[in-house]
Motif scaffolding. Sequence first.
Motif, PDB file in Angstrom:
ATOM      1  N   ALA A  20       0.820  -1.214   0.000  1.00  0.00           N
ATOM      2  CA  ALA A  20       0.000   0.000   0.000  1.00  0.00           C
ATOM      3  C   ALA A  20       0.856   1.267   0.000  1.00  0.00           C
ATOM      4  O   ALA A  20       0.407   2.319  -0.476  1.00  0.00           O
ATOM      5  CB  ALA A  20      -0.927   0.003   1.217  1.00  0.00           C
ATOM      6  N   LEU A  21       2.084   1.190   0.504  1.00  0.00           N
ATOM      7  CA  LEU A  21       2.952   2.366   0.542  1.00  0.00           C
ATOM      8  C   LEU A  21       3.362   2.814  -0.855  1.00  0.00           C
ATOM      9  O   LEU A  21       3.598   3.991  -1.095  1.00  0.00           O
ATOM     10  CB  LEU A  21       4.208   2.078   1.370  1.00  0.00           C
ATOM     11  CG  LEU A  21       4.031   1.965   2.882  1.00  0.00           C
ATOM     12  CD1 LEU A  21       5.347   1.570   3.529  1.00  0.00           C
ATOM     13  CD2 LEU A  21       3.524   3.278   3.472  1.00  0.00           C
ATOM     14  N   GLY A  22       3.475   1.859  -1.779  1.00  0.00           N
ATOM     15  CA  GLY A  22       3.891   2.168  -3.142  1.00  0.00           C
ATOM     16  C   GLY A  22       5.393   2.259  -3.275  1.00  0.00           C
ATOM     17  O   GLY A  22       6.099   2.656  -2.345  1.00  0.00           O
ATOM     18  N   GLY A  23       5.893   1.869  -4.427  1.00  0.00           N
ATOM     19  CA  GLY A  23       7.322   1.949  -4.688  1.00  0.00           C
ATOM     20  C   GLY A  23       8.139   0.963  -3.874  1.00  0.00           C
ATOM     21  O   GLY A  23       9.308   1.218  -3.589  1.00  0.00           O
ATOM     22  N   VAL A  24       7.533  -0.167  -3.486  1.00  0.00           N
ATOM     23  CA  VAL A  24       8.214  -1.175  -2.675  1.00  0.00           C
ATOM     24  C   VAL A  24       8.336  -2.464  -3.465  1.00  0.00           C
ATOM     25  O   VAL A  24       7.361  -2.944  -4.056  1.00  0.00           O
ATOM     26  CB  VAL A  24       7.467  -1.433  -1.355  1.00  0.00           C
ATOM     27  CG1 VAL A  24       8.142  -2.552  -0.571  1.00  0.00           C
ATOM     28  CG2 VAL A  24       7.409  -0.165  -0.508  1.00  0.00           C
ATOM     29  N   THR A  25       9.537  -3.023  -3.503  1.00  0.00           N
ATOM     30  CA  THR A  25       9.819  -4.293  -4.169  1.00  0.00           C
ATOM     31  C   THR A  25      10.326  -5.276  -3.135  1.00  0.00           C
ATOM     32  O   THR A  25      10.996  -4.896  -2.176  1.00  0.00           O
ATOM     33  CB  THR A  25      10.892  -4.095  -5.266  1.00  0.00           C
ATOM     34  OG1 THR A  25      10.409  -3.165  -6.237  1.00  0.00           O
ATOM     35  CG2 THR A  25      11.224  -5.410  -5.966  1.00  0.00           C
ATOM     36  N   PHE A  26      10.007  -6.560  -3.300  1.00  0.00           N
ATOM     37  CA  PHE A  26      10.439  -7.592  -2.362  1.00  0.00           C
ATOM     38  C   PHE A  26      11.587  -8.401  -2.952  1.00  0.00           C
ATOM     39  O   PHE A  26      11.567  -8.757  -4.140  1.00  0.00           O
ATOM     40  CB  PHE A  26       9.281  -8.528  -2.014  1.00  0.00           C
ATOM     41  CG  PHE A  26       8.109  -7.818  -1.373  1.00  0.00           C
ATOM     42  CD1 PHE A  26       8.315  -6.809  -0.459  1.00  0.00           C
ATOM     43  CD2 PHE A  26       6.808  -8.163  -1.699  1.00  0.00           C
ATOM     44  CE1 PHE A  26       7.249  -6.148   0.136  1.00  0.00           C
ATOM     45  CE2 PHE A  26       5.731  -7.526  -1.116  1.00  0.00           C
ATOM     46  CZ  PHE A  26       5.951  -6.507  -0.193  1.00  0.00           C
ATOM     47  N   LEU A  27      12.571  -8.692  -2.129  1.00  0.00           N
ATOM     48  CA  LEU A  27      13.727  -9.497  -2.527  1.00  0.00           C
ATOM     49  C   LEU A  27      13.917 -10.596  -1.500  1.00  0.00           C
ATOM     50  O   LEU A  27      14.113 -10.313  -0.315  1.00  0.00           O
ATOM     51  CB  LEU A  27      14.980  -8.621  -2.609  1.00  0.00           C
ATOM     52  CG  LEU A  27      16.302  -9.327  -2.950  1.00  0.00           C
ATOM     53  CD1 LEU A  27      16.255  -9.907  -4.358  1.00  0.00           C
ATOM     54  CD2 LEU A  27      17.479  -8.352  -2.825  1.00  0.00           C
ATOM     55  N   GLY A  28      13.834 -11.853  -1.945  1.00  0.00           N
ATOM     56  CA  GLY A  28      13.942 -12.981  -1.030  1.00  0.00           C
ATOM     57  C   GLY A  28      15.374 -13.253  -0.606  1.00  0.00           C
ATOM     58  O   GLY A  28      16.306 -13.137  -1.394  1.00  0.00           O
ATOM     59  N   LYS A  29      15.560 -13.613   0.659  1.00  0.00           N
ATOM     60  CA  LYS A  29      16.840 -14.079   1.184  1.00  0.00           C
ATOM     61  C   LYS A  29      16.827 -15.599   1.219  1.00  0.00           C
ATOM     62  O   LYS A  29      15.797 -16.194   1.550  1.00  0.00           O
ATOM     63  CB  LYS A  29      17.071 -13.553   2.607  1.00  0.00           C
ATOM     64  CG  LYS A  29      17.400 -12.085   2.727  1.00  0.00           C
ATOM     65  CD  LYS A  29      17.662 -11.785   4.211  1.00  0.00           C
ATOM     66  CE  LYS A  29      18.065 -10.354   4.446  1.00  0.00           C
ATOM     67  NZ  LYS A  29      18.288 -10.095   5.891  1.00  0.00           N
ATOM     68  N   PRO A  30      17.961 -16.251   0.958  1.00  0.00           N
ATOM     69  CA  PRO A  30      19.221 -15.672   0.508  1.00  0.00           C
ATOM     70  C   PRO A  30      19.134 -15.303  -0.970  1.00  0.00           C
ATOM     71  O   PRO A  30      18.511 -15.995  -1.748  1.00  0.00           O
ATOM     72  CB  PRO A  30      20.232 -16.798   0.732  1.00  0.00           C
ATOM     73  CG  PRO A  30      19.426 -18.047   0.584  1.00  0.00           C
ATOM     74  CD  PRO A  30      18.061 -17.730   1.126  1.00  0.00           C
ATOM     75  N   PHE A  31      19.792 -14.226  -1.369  1.00  0.00           N
ATOM     76  CA  PHE A  31      19.744 -13.793  -2.757  1.00  0.00           C
ATOM     77  C   PHE A  31      21.100 -13.991  -3.408  1.00  0.00           C
ATOM     78  O   PHE A  31      22.138 -13.959  -2.758  1.00  0.00           O
ATOM     79  CB  PHE A  31      19.308 -12.332  -2.879  1.00  0.00           C
ATOM     80  CG  PHE A  31      19.917 -11.415  -1.860  1.00  0.00           C
ATOM     81  CD1 PHE A  31      21.254 -11.047  -1.927  1.00  0.00           C
ATOM     82  CD2 PHE A  31      19.148 -10.921  -0.828  1.00  0.00           C
ATOM     83  CE1 PHE A  31      21.810 -10.210  -0.990  1.00  0.00           C
ATOM     84  CE2 PHE A  31      19.703 -10.073   0.126  1.00  0.00           C
ATOM     85  CZ  PHE A  31      21.046  -9.723   0.042  1.00  0.00           C
TER      86      PHE A  31
END
Length: 319
Positions: free
Chosen positions: A83-94
């Motif tokens: 909802a905040l916008g401009g947020v991307t998720f990156l899984g660990k471990p990457f």
Amino acid sequence: MAEQNAGPAQPLRPDWLRHEIRNPLNVLVGSLRLIEMGGVTPAQQKQIDACRAAVDRITGILDSLGGDGTPAFVERAAAELRALGGVTFLGKPFERSDLLRTVQMVARTHRNIRLLAADDVPEIGWLLESLLASSGCTLEMVRDGAAAVDRARTDGFSAIILDLEMPVMNGVDAARAIREQERKDGREPVPIVIASGHDLGANERVLDMPDEDPDVVTPDPEIAPLVPEFLANRRADVARIQGFIDSGSWEELRMLGHRLKGTGRGYGFARITEIGKALEQAGSTEDAGAARSAASKLDAYLDRVRVNPPAPPGAGDQG
């Protein structure tokens, strides 16, 4: 005399244990990847594979510690962050390619990327610096979300990487505070990347971008020398999968799927990660039909996938 910890003892909650154990596991996986990138002998590769198998085994034990493996906080966090916008998720471990593609996508450039990252594990900062070396990125590390909010007031960061679970201020609260400050100051929102071992939504992953053809892969230049052996090993996995099904070795099948899920994207093969997810699920539920279907998909994908030579450094930059 041993130093005494003055802080209160943490309760042995499954979610707390997962977080505290997975952080050093993420460091271990990233370190193994860095060692491989420097070139290893066949004997050293066997030792690295043994370490990865041990990590997979520990991860499997963590997932069996009761509950569904996802604190309610994580589900709420994912919704609020979107909802905040401009947020991307990156899984660990990457892997390096996953990290680099993510920051390049959110920053909308390949050059002069200035990153702010917050993580309470010092070794994660070292890994980020190592993985981003020679990438055109500069990195500033802080230890918690509150420090990230304070530094984010300084204009000029291309993107901000936040760990989800941190002391003082977690990634959700930090992201919210950063957005509130940007609104007050009248500044454009800086892209935020939330890094977490929790599954916050596969559709948010950068390698799921719809304009990429999954049957044509252009690997990262530093990964490219490893790709032929990677694909050859996946060929061998097709036969191993059938053997596990025939012998009813469901745990071995689950672990193989887990490894494919964790390594496919890092080498640039998002489809292999998806197949790995299906295999992991089939092993968990002892579903022979689903396992055979996944093995067939892996075999067919390996037949049709094409690997392009990696682009030379700077080829995609705009002058």
